[in-house]
Design an enzyme around this catalytic site. Structure first.
Site, PDB file in Angstrom:
ATOM      1  N   ASP A 109       0.857  -1.187   0.000  1.00  0.00           N
ATOM      2  CA  ASP A 109       0.000   0.000   0.000  1.00  0.00           C
ATOM      3  C   ASP A 109       0.897   1.242   0.000  1.00  0.00           C
ATOM      4  OD1 ASP A 109      -3.008   0.901   0.521  1.00  0.00           O
ATOM      5  OD2 ASP A 109      -1.790   2.016   1.964  1.00  0.00           O
ATOM      6  N   TYR A 238      -1.437  11.317   2.230  1.00  0.00           N
ATOM      7  CA  TYR A 238      -2.310  11.661   1.110  1.00  0.00           C
ATOM      8  C   TYR A 238      -2.292  13.168   0.846  1.00  0.00           C
ATOM      9  CZ  TYR A 238      -4.232   6.966   1.760  1.00  0.00           C
ATOM     10  OH  TYR A 238      -4.387   5.604   1.866  1.00  0.00           O
ATOM     11  N   HIS A 301      -7.033  -6.592  -1.076  1.00  0.00           N
ATOM     12  CA  HIS A 301      -5.993  -5.581  -0.911  1.00  0.00           C
ATOM     13  C   HIS A 301      -4.963  -5.933   0.162  1.00  0.00           C
ATOM     14  CE1 HIS A 301      -4.043  -1.721  -1.144  1.00  0.00           C
ATOM     15  NE2 HIS A 301      -4.248  -1.505   0.135  1.00  0.00           N
TER      16      HIS A 301
END
Length: 326
Positions: A109, A238, A301
């Site tokens: 990730d 982010y 994921h």
């Protein structure tokens, strides 16, 4: 420090190291060639518990840090302290503190994103990379990441994460354990986007029971870490995406030269969205990462948890081949 699940706590050593101006918590086990295990969102070092044990058994020194902004590592308050240059710098400093010139690296990730850029910026410090779930993507020469993501709408999770405090307030309506469970939900939509006026954390369902690959005590341990650290540090990764785009301009068009194995789940939202499947299968990915082996397996994921044995076998086989080729 909250007590980790008993099976791992008895065999893993914990300590703090100084690196790049912060104090970083690391969990480690074993002796031999260094393997850095870099976690993603919303995870901490303990997401690698299975891999730590197996790597140590096979003669490696497995080191899993809490990344900047997570767990028992420092969480700088300034958003400007979360660029990819800071994150790569943390890992270079960690290597220096461990007195290692090179490491074998595994990333998942956001940890994969950081690992890719570690390879891009300092290939001399990486012996080989095993990247999970997130492929290397070329930098757009004209558009910043957030401009590219506008097409997914205001409900897209990365777009919602941008406003300081917004996601923290929405997460605060739930306990940290529930937040983690929501993100581990197996049947999340292909595109993580909430309807207009709905926060992404409210949109995601809470599973009634956990999948067999994660234990309640493991999630509770991680949740306790987030209760201490909060989510701002993790969300700042982010929020620094556009700044990263600016900082990485000198590497426009550069390729990843480090030997790499990429493992992803065929049901991963990221694999099924954003044109990722076509990007991986049409050869573009391999043109940017010439020394690349791609493995697509049945899974979602959080592949290092869900398919822990298979993923770890892939990593061990890859690293063994790297060691034997020297």
């Amino acid at each position: 420090m909250a007590e980790a699940p008993e099976t791992t706590m008895a065999t893993v050593t914990h300590r703090r190291v100084r690196t790049n101006g912060i104090s970083m918590h690391i969990a480690e086990k074993g002796e031999g060639p260094l393997v850095l295990l870099i976690h993603g969102f919303p995870e901490i070092w303990s997401t690698w518990m299975y891999q730590i044990d197996r790597l140590a058994e096979q003669g490696y020194h497995a080191v899993a840090p809490d990344m900047r902004g997570y767990g028992d590592s420092d969480c700088p308050r300034d958003l400007a302290s979360y660029t990819v240059l800071h994150l790569v710098g943390d890992l270079i400093g960690l290597l220096d503190e461990l007195k290692e010139q090179q490491a074998l690296v595994v990333g998942h990730d956001w940890g994969a994103e950081v690992a890719w850029h570690l390879c891009l910026l300092r290939p001399d410090r990486v012996r080989a990379l095993a990247s999970l779930s997130v492929p290397f993507r070329p930098r757009s020469p004209t558009l910043k990441p957030l401009a590219l993501m506008q097409r997914f709408g205001e409900g897209f999770y990365i777009s919602q994460f941008q406003e300081p405090g917004r996601t923290e307030r929405s997460f605060a309506k739930y306990d940290c354990l529930t937040v983690l469970k929501k993100f581990l939900l197996l049947n999340a939509p292909e595109l993580l986007a909430a309807p207009p006026g709905v926060e992404i954390i409210d949109f995601l369902e809470t599973p009634e029971s956990l999948p067999p690959w994660i234990k309640e005590e493991e999630l509770r341990y991680a949740a306790e870490q987030f209760e201490k650290s909060g989510f701002t540090g993790a969300l700042n990764y982010y929020r620094a995406m556009d700044k990263n785009w600016e900082l990485l301009a000198p590497w426009q068009g550069a390729k990843i030269t480090v030997p790499t194995k990429f493992v992803t789940g065929d049901k991963d939202q990221g694999f099924q969205s954003f044109g990722t499947k076509d990007y991986i299968e049409n050869g573009h990915f391999k043109r940017l990462v010439p020394d690349l082996d791609i493995v697509v397996i049945d899974g979602h994921h959080f592949i290092q948890l869900e398919r822990a044995e298979r993923v770890t076998d892939e990593i061990l086989t890859f690293f063994a081949n790297i060691r034997s080729s020297v």
